[in-house]
Design an enzyme around this catalytic site. Structure first.
Site, short mmCIF file in Angstrom:
data_model
loop_
_atom_site.label_atom_id
_atom_site.label_comp_id
_atom_site.label_asym_id
_atom_site.label_seq_id
_atom_site.Cartn_x
_atom_site.Cartn_y
_atom_site.Cartn_z
N GLY A 314 -47.79 10.61 -33.49
CA GLY A 314 -48.39 10.14 -34.90
C GLY A 314 -47.92 11.04 -36.06
O GLY A 314 -47.09 12.08 -35.80
N ASP A 356 -47.19 6.25 -47.51
CA ASP A 356 -47.65 6.62 -46.23
C ASP A 356 -48.92 7.80 -46.42
O ASP A 356 -49.86 7.88 -45.77
CB ASP A 356 -46.78 7.59 -45.36
CG ASP A 356 -45.76 6.60 -44.98
OD1 ASP A 356 -45.65 5.35 -45.26
OD2 ASP A 356 -44.75 7.07 -44.12
N HIS A 494 -28.61 -24.48 -34.87
CA HIS A 494 -28.13 -24.40 -33.54
C HIS A 494 -26.79 -24.06 -33.37
O HIS A 494 -25.88 -24.39 -34.15
CB HIS A 494 -28.25 -25.85 -32.78
CG HIS A 494 -27.93 -25.99 -31.40
ND1 HIS A 494 -28.85 -25.46 -30.43
CD2 HIS A 494 -27.00 -26.38 -30.67
CE1 HIS A 494 -28.50 -25.70 -29.17
NE2 HIS A 494 -27.20 -26.08 -29.16
#
Length: 519
Positions: A314, A356, A494
């Site tokens: 962490g 953060d 595809h």
């Protein structure tokens, strides 16, 4: 918790910037006086730089302060923050190095004659990755200069609500003030404080990407995404890697997908010690590291010898040295993250926090960048748009990549109830895996929807090659409120892995075999 053990030359020192001794009211000012700005950004990572550049584009006088304190092992780096220097960028490049190894092993199935055995050169890879990172450091400096953003390589801390004092490595002090201040200091990896030898002999993600020599046999105590990503590329380039996993893998992610990630890694050479917690690290006379751990399942103690121990348990926010109390900025006492509202404002209206370091925000570079830009636009561009943190896509770059957006199956059931959730899923085999006869047991997709028509898509989870590229496009649809019906009306390309998403017809509730058997 996870530990990785690696071999590599490293010192054991930690240099600290002196704290400000001047600049407080009533004290003498540093030489050169105080410099005033419209906006001051503390932290030169992705979010802070984005905010600063956007504000400068809008005609404001902007300054950025940034300083990287060396890791306990002495590693330091340049401008750009975690993502550029010790996160997303070097991690993805080393992940690519491991994927190339797989492709080389596949090559002979496609007619290429490749001399065996193929050897990997850590030094060459590390030099190339580090040179690219350094070029990004330089690029950020140039961008700030081009936009006339003043850059200060100083460690900043608050003096009062509008003023910070910055200290250079040599101890020179600078006072900076601004009408608005943005805190974008990010975080740093945790070291366990209760394990003998952890910080003395272990390294973290702050160090792994800057090692000059191969880490060798590695032990990694952790279960977070960075732990599994590092373990994946270390195994992929041929290193003996062990992950100590105290509890569940990839906490916060869909747990079925997380289990498939670790199953794939385990089947491809990464060793997992489940229910194990390291208790001490000792350095042996030969220079290797002996790791001792407690095995909670057996109640016994285990030991192993490694070259490197990598901690990935962490991160902690870089707030403790900011003197936030002098500015009146409140933090969460449990984790020291800064408390913010929907406007990214702290308890002091003209001081903001993004990325953060802010409480309740995803620790992701793209969210920090967008939050920074939108904040600058609200402050100076007469915009009222807020950052929307819902349905943010992300990818874990493990050997078999895991991309997701929206709710996990567990979250959907918790929010809406099991009876109101429908999950469509499929096990598929990428075409690229067929000729090379690769195992595709863990290639899996699931779409989490509301059960009531038109079945709003709540979350999409994809495990397979190029997961980030697949999820990015579908994230737009989910952001726009796509339903299962609309996804099923979308024509696939595809042959691709992405087309398997628009072919999901089997629900878990049906109990039918979800293995794809043809077009």
């Amino acid at each position: 918790m996870a530990v990785v053990v690696l071999r590599g030359p490293r010192g054991h020192f930690r240099w600290r910037v002196p704290t400000c001794t001047r600049g407080v009211r009533g004290a003498a000012s540093p030489a050169g006086g105080q410099q005033d700005f419209d906006l001051l950004v503390i932290g030169g990572g992705s979010g802070g730089l984005a905010c600063a550049k956007e504000a400068a584009q809008l005609g404001k006088k902007v300054a950025v302060t940034d300083y990287v304190e060396p890791s306990p092992q002495g590693t330091r780096w340049g401008l750009g923050g975690t993502c550029v220097n010790v996160g997303c960028i070097p991690k993805k490049l080393m992940h690519q190095a491991a994927l190339l190894g797989d492709m080389i092993r596949d090559a002979h199935h496609y007619g290429w004659e490749v001399a065996q055995p193929v050897q990997h050169d850590w030094n060459k890879m590390a030099e190339a990755v580090q040179n690219h990172v350094k070029s990004l450091n330089w690029g950020h400096r140039v961008q700030l200069q081009d936009r006339k953003v003043k850059y200060f390589n100083i460690k900043a801390s608050f003096v009062d609500k509008h003023t910070v004092c910055g200290v250079t490595k040599s101890g020179k002090e600078t006072l900076l003030s601004a009408d608005h201040i943005v805190i974008a200091t990010g975080g740093r990896p945790k070291y366990p404080t209760h394990i003998e030898g952890a910080s003395e002999y272990g390294i973290t993600s702050d160090d792994i990407f800057w090692l000059k020599e191969s880490p060798g046999k590695t032990s990694k105590p952790a279960t977070a995404d960075v732990a599994l990503e590092c373990a994946g590329f270390l195994t992929g380039i041929g290193l003996d890697t062990t992950v100590m996993m105290r509890s569940i893998p990839l906490r916060g992610f869909d747990q079925q997908m997380s289990s498939l990630v670790t199953e794939h890694m385990e089947s491809h050479g990464t060793r997992f010690l489940k229910g194990c917690v390291p208790s001490r690290i000792e350095k042996l006379p030969a220079g290797q590291l002996q790791v001792t751990w407690d095995d909670h399942a057996s109640g016994k103690e285990g030991t192993g010898i490694f070259d490197t121990v990598l901690w990935a348990i962490g991160r902690v926010p870089e707030t403790r040295n900011l003197n936030l109390e002098k500015a009146g900025v409140n933090t969460n006492p449990k984790n020291q993250k800064i408390l913010v509202d929907a406007q990214e404002a702290t308890s002091v209206p003209h001081i903001f926090a993004i990325g953060d370091v802010a409480e309740g925000r995803p620790e992701l570079t793209p969210t920090a960048i967008m939050a920074g830009k939108l904040l600058a636009q609200r402050l100076y561009g007469k915009s009222s748009a807020l950052m929307d943190y819902s349905n943010v896509p992300t990818t874990v770059f493990t050997p078999l990549e895991y991309g997701c957006v929206g709710l996990s199956e567990e979250e959907a059931v918790t929010v809406h109830g099991q009876e109101h959730v429908e999950v469509y899923h499929a096990y598929y085999k990428p075409l690229e895996f067929t000729v090379a006869e690769r195992d595709a047991s863990q290639c899996y997709i699931k779409m989490v929807c509301l059960r009531e028509p038109p079945q709003l898509v709540l979350g999409l989870h994809f495990l397979g090659p190029n997961a980030g590229e697949v999820i990015q496009g579908f994230a737009l649809g989910i952001k726009c409120g796509a339903s299962y019906t609309q996804v099923m009306q979308t024509v696939g390309i595809h042959p691709t892995c992405s087309e398997e998403v628009v072919k999901l017809r089997i629900s878990k509730r049906s109990g039918l075999d979800p293995t794809v058997t043809g077009c």
